[in-house]
Scaffold this motif. Structure first.
Motif, mmCIF file in Angstrom:
data_model
loop_
_atom_site.group_PDB
_atom_site.id
_atom_site.type_symbol
_atom_site.label_atom_id
_atom_site.label_comp_id
_atom_site.label_asym_id
_atom_site.label_seq_id
_atom_site.Cartn_x
_atom_site.Cartn_y
_atom_site.Cartn_z
ATOM 1 N N SER A 102 0.826 -1.206 0.000
ATOM 2 C CA SER A 102 0.000 0.000 0.000
ATOM 3 C C SER A 102 0.860 1.255 0.000
ATOM 4 O O SER A 102 0.366 2.335 -0.285
ATOM 5 C CB SER A 102 -0.940 -0.001 1.203
ATOM 6 O OG SER A 102 -0.198 0.041 2.412
ATOM 7 N N SER A 103 2.146 1.116 0.324
ATOM 8 C CA SER A 103 3.012 2.287 0.314
ATOM 9 C C SER A 103 3.236 2.803 -1.096
ATOM 10 O O SER A 103 3.724 3.917 -1.272
ATOM 11 C CB SER A 103 4.355 1.950 0.972
ATOM 12 O OG SER A 103 5.074 1.005 0.199
ATOM 13 N N GLY A 155 -1.784 5.700 -3.613
ATOM 14 C CA GLY A 155 -2.312 6.881 -2.973
ATOM 15 C C GLY A 155 -3.226 6.496 -1.818
ATOM 16 O O GLY A 155 -3.741 5.381 -1.760
ATOM 17 N N MET A 156 -3.404 7.406 -0.879
ATOM 18 C CA MET A 156 -4.305 7.176 0.237
ATOM 19 C C MET A 156 -5.193 8.391 0.409
ATOM 20 O O MET A 156 -4.807 9.515 0.052
ATOM 21 C CB MET A 156 -3.521 6.889 1.514
ATOM 22 C CG MET A 156 -2.700 5.606 1.432
ATOM 23 S SD MET A 156 -1.871 5.191 2.964
ATOM 24 C CE MET A 156 -3.274 4.714 3.982
ATOM 25 N N GLY A 157 -6.373 8.151 0.947
ATOM 26 C CA GLY A 157 -7.301 9.262 1.091
ATOM 27 C C GLY A 157 -8.135 9.162 2.349
ATOM 28 O O GLY A 157 -8.240 8.097 2.972
ATOM 29 N N ASN A 205 4.150 8.948 -2.849
ATOM 30 C CA ASN A 205 5.383 9.391 -2.197
ATOM 31 C C ASN A 205 5.178 10.646 -1.361
ATOM 32 O O ASN A 205 6.157 11.255 -0.907
ATOM 33 C CB ASN A 205 6.477 9.628 -3.230
ATOM 34 C CG ASN A 205 6.159 10.779 -4.163
ATOM 35 O OD1 ASN A 205 5.060 11.319 -4.135
ATOM 36 N ND2 ASN A 205 7.116 11.160 -4.984
ATOM 37 N N GLY A 206 3.938 11.052 -1.188
ATOM 38 C CA GLY A 206 3.662 12.229 -0.378
ATOM 39 C C GLY A 206 3.879 13.543 -1.091
ATOM 40 O O GLY A 206 3.669 14.601 -0.510
ATOM 41 N N SER A 246 -4.549 3.431 -7.479
ATOM 42 C CA SER A 246 -3.393 3.951 -8.207
ATOM 43 C C SER A 246 -2.438 4.654 -7.262
ATOM 44 O O SER A 246 -2.683 4.752 -6.063
ATOM 45 C CB SER A 246 -3.871 4.922 -9.279
ATOM 46 O OG SER A 246 -4.234 6.155 -8.692
ATOM 47 N N ALA A 247 -1.362 5.182 -7.842
ATOM 48 C CA ALA A 247 -0.367 5.901 -7.046
ATOM 49 C C ALA A 247 -0.740 7.366 -6.820
ATOM 50 O O ALA A 247 -0.088 8.054 -6.038
ATOM 51 C CB ALA A 247 0.989 5.827 -7.738
#
Length: 124
Positions: free
Chosen positions: A29-30, A33-35, A54-55, A101-102
């Motif tokens: 998961s790294s 993307g995260m939300g 990657n932030g 996606s990333a």
């Protein structure tokens, strides 16, 4: 399957701050993307913030821009949502999700794995 677990919710007075955490169970998961989303009683799920793999890229809804900040620690498989200047209307269940996606996407359909949510209640 990726497990997503939110923490950090609670009851807070208006004007104060909270920090939510979201930990995922798998290192892969790294690279995604995260939300963060939220859902208030009687309302639909609302996009709040997202962050790219990657932030380097973030996105915010107008309702929280300037008050909330999303970040992540890839080494810990964890994303954070710092919530400042909280308002009564921020009261909702907050959900963390892992994107397909990333990218830092905004639509719920672009997210594959979801947590169970954590309640945030802001009192006046």
């Amino acid at each position: 399957q990726v497990q997503v677990v939110e923490s950090g919710g609670g009851l807070v007075q208006a004007g104060n701050s909270l920090r939510l955490s979201c930990t995922t169970s798998r290192r892969t998961s790294s690279n995604n993307g995260m939300g963060w989303f939220r859902q208030a009683p009687g309302k639909g799920r609302e996009f709040i913030a997202s962050i790219g793999w990657n932030g380097g890229t973030t996105s915010y809804s107008d309702s929280v821009k300037g008050r909330f900040a999303i970040s992540r620690d890839r080494a810990k498989n964890t994303a954070y949502l710092q919530m400042n200047s909280l308002k009564v209307e921020d009261t909702a269940v907050y959900y963390c999700a892992v994107s397909r996606s990333a990218a830092a996407t905004t639509s719920p359909e672009s997210y594959q794995y979801w947590g169970q949510g954590t309640q945030v209640t802001v009192s006046s």
